[in-house]
Design an enzyme around this catalytic site. Structure first.
Site, PDB file in Angstrom:
ATOM      1  N   ASN A  81       0.589  -1.169  -0.075  1.00 51.61           N
ATOM      2  CA  ASN A  81      -0.014  -0.069   0.060  1.00 51.61           C
ATOM      3  C   ASN A  81       0.844   1.315  -0.208  1.00 51.61           C
ATOM      4  O   ASN A  81       0.174   2.390   0.126  1.00 51.61           O
ATOM      5  CB  ASN A  81      -1.022   0.084   1.020  1.00 51.61           C
ATOM      6  CG  ASN A  81      -2.039  -1.115   1.059  1.00 51.61           C
ATOM      7  OD1 ASN A  81      -2.083  -1.591  -0.011  1.00 51.61           O
ATOM      8  ND2 ASN A  81      -2.955  -1.347   1.982  1.00 51.61           N
ATOM      9  N   CYS A 131     -10.841  -5.022  -3.348  1.00 49.77           N
ATOM     10  CA  CYS A 131     -11.496  -6.099  -2.439  1.00 49.77           C
ATOM     11  C   CYS A 131     -12.853  -5.520  -2.326  1.00 49.77           C
ATOM     12  O   CYS A 131     -13.299  -4.507  -1.872  1.00 49.77           O
ATOM     13  CB  CYS A 131     -10.860  -6.463  -1.140  1.00 49.77           C
ATOM     14  SG  CYS A 131      -9.020  -7.081  -1.430  1.00 49.77           S
TER      15      CYS A 131
END
Ligand code: EPU
Length: 438
Positions: free
Chosen positions: A24, A121
């Site tokens: 990330n 997701c």
């Protein structure tokens, strides 16, 4: 390779593995390279699918990408940035949420940007309203089309004053990547201050940006006319590190995670200790282990940094099925991040999910029909099952459950795990796990 892993569970994981740069952060630092006049070099880059996806998107926009996966060195040359064909960009639709962060840099470089429908997701609605509001406030014109969003900035991008309703990681990054080259000063109140964001600020500062961060979640950026390339070593992946730590606890094992760092994991380490896990920190990593005896139930709330990360929650819940008593976990970042518990229940775990805010302060999801609190009663013996991976972190949790359960489980859809866990099957082998992926 198939998308299926057959796991013979019930044995503790023992051994040593390495985690490299944070998924990330790395993806955002790659996007930042678009803002430079010259080449950038990012080190400690893991070989994960999200890196491939962002590399593909950068290449579509004329960036030369050269990745050495063994050395973990990624070289990015944005000298010839150009607009990509809508159809090509659209082919990337659904694979990642990163494209939204291309907006600011592309508007600065080309005066326009096209962003396909976003993937990522399935853990909640995951809207992009903060992102679009921010871009509009800088002066961008946003045109929603059938395939995605087209943006232009006919009068350039100008510094502005923004207050986020919630400290969103992506929105803070959007603002940083846009403000550094906007005309004038930008002030963001209510910013997210995750370590991955701080490392993005390090990168941008190396490129020539002027950014200050106050203690009260206020970030100020003075726009500059030009940014150069950067050389930077990515911070370690604290989500992956915590996932392996939870695997050690759930299987009664002992895992040394090289590359895990303490300062970014303070909240996790406190919780790990309260549950009954032990850890030893050294200069190169952290050893996580189950010391034997009972694990303890806990009350836990996920939060933005410096709180307990939402991405740590799913793997830890598997370990909590082995703790004695009732644990309560209140998820306050995503409204729908307990879907993965269905499969755990199927394996023998006792977990109930509630729409109330249990265990602590009320959050923005209270009384809104979101099943965002979980009560886990343990310890329960986990039994083998056929499981389908629902999302990245939920999938890794299922894998941990299969490793902890007696018998042979099958885990389907494991290529989703490749998005964020580098060489996880090789690591499982190094930890003595018994499985087949063929
Ligand atoms: N939100 C909005 N509107 C927006 C943006 C966010 O309402 O425009 C809400 C979200 O729906 C969510 C909350 O704000 O409820 C926080 O979302 P945030 O923007 O912080 O998340 P993100 O930037 O989309 C990143 C990570 C996630 C991680 C979160 C929180 C990346 C690529 N993703 O997502 O990582 O869970 O921050 O730390 O950096 C993962 O790695 O598995 C993962 C999901």
């Amino acid at each position: 390779m198939t998308d299926l892993l057959s796991v013979n569970g019930g044995s503790p994981l023992h051994g040593s593995i390495t985690v490299r740069g944070a998924k990330n952060f790395v993806s955002k630092a790659m996007v930042a390279s678009l803002l430079g006049t010259g080449p950038s070099e990012l080190r400690n880059v893991p070989q994960i699918r999200d890196v491939d996806v962002v590399s593909g998107l950068l290449e579509l926009h004329g960036v030369t990408v050269d990745y050495d996966p063994v050395a973990g060195v990624l070289k990015l040359d944005p000298s010839n940035v150009e607009s990509a064909h809508v159809a090509d960009i659209d082919a990337h639709a659904g694979s990642s949420r990163i494209p939204i962060l291309f907006c600011g840099p592309l508007l600065h470089r080309l005066g326009e940007a096209f962003i396909p429908d976003l993937g990522g997701c399935r853990i909640g609605d995951r809207p992009i309203n903060y992102h679009l509001d921010i871009l509009r406030q800088f002066g961008a014109q946003v045109d929603k089309r059938a395939q995605g969003i087209h943006l232009t900035a006919p009068n350039g991008l100008h510094g502005t004053k923004i207050s986020l309703p919630y400290p969103s990681v992506g929105a803070t990054e959007q603002l940083l990547l846009t403000a550094v080259r906007a005309h004038g000063v930008t002030e963001l109140a209510g910013a997210a201050i995750e370590p991955e964001i701080m490392d993005l600020i390090n990168v941008l500062q190396k490129m020539g940006a002027i950014i200050s961060v106050d203690t009260d979640r206020v970030i100020r950026i003075e726009g500059v006319d030009e940014l150069t390339g950067y050389r930077h070593t990515a911070l370690g992946d604290r989500i992956e590190a915590a996932s392996w730590a939870s695997a050690a606890l759930a299987t009664g094992g002992d895992i040394y995670v090289k590359g895990a760092t303490q300062p970014e994991m303070t909240a996790f380490l406190n919780t790990f200790r309260k549950v009954g896990g032990q850890f030893e920190v050294d200069d190169d990593g952290i050893r996580f282990f189950h010391p034997g005896g009972d694990l303890s139930s806990i009350v836990l709330e996920t939060d933005v940094h410096p709180g307990f990360m939402t991405d740590w929650q799913q793997p830890l819940v598997v370990a909590l099925t082995q703790a004695k008593g009732l644990s309560i976990v209140h998820e306050t970042v995503y409204e729908n991040r307990f879907g993965f518990t269905d499969a755990l229940r199927g394996m023998g775990a006792t977990i109930q999910v509630y729409k109330e805010c249990l265990g602590g302060r009320p959050c923005r999801f209270g009384q809104r029909n979101f099943l965002h609190s979980a009560v886990i009663s343990g310890p329960t013996k986990l039994t083998a099952a056929d499981i389908e991976v629902p999302d990245l972190r939920g999938g890794f949790s299922h894998l941990i459950a299969a490793l902890a359960a007696e018998g042979r489980s099958t885990v389907r859809g494991i290529t989703l795990i490749d998005r964020g866990y580098e060489a996880f099957t090789e690591k499982l082998t190094a930890l003595g796990a018994s499985f087949d992926r063929d």
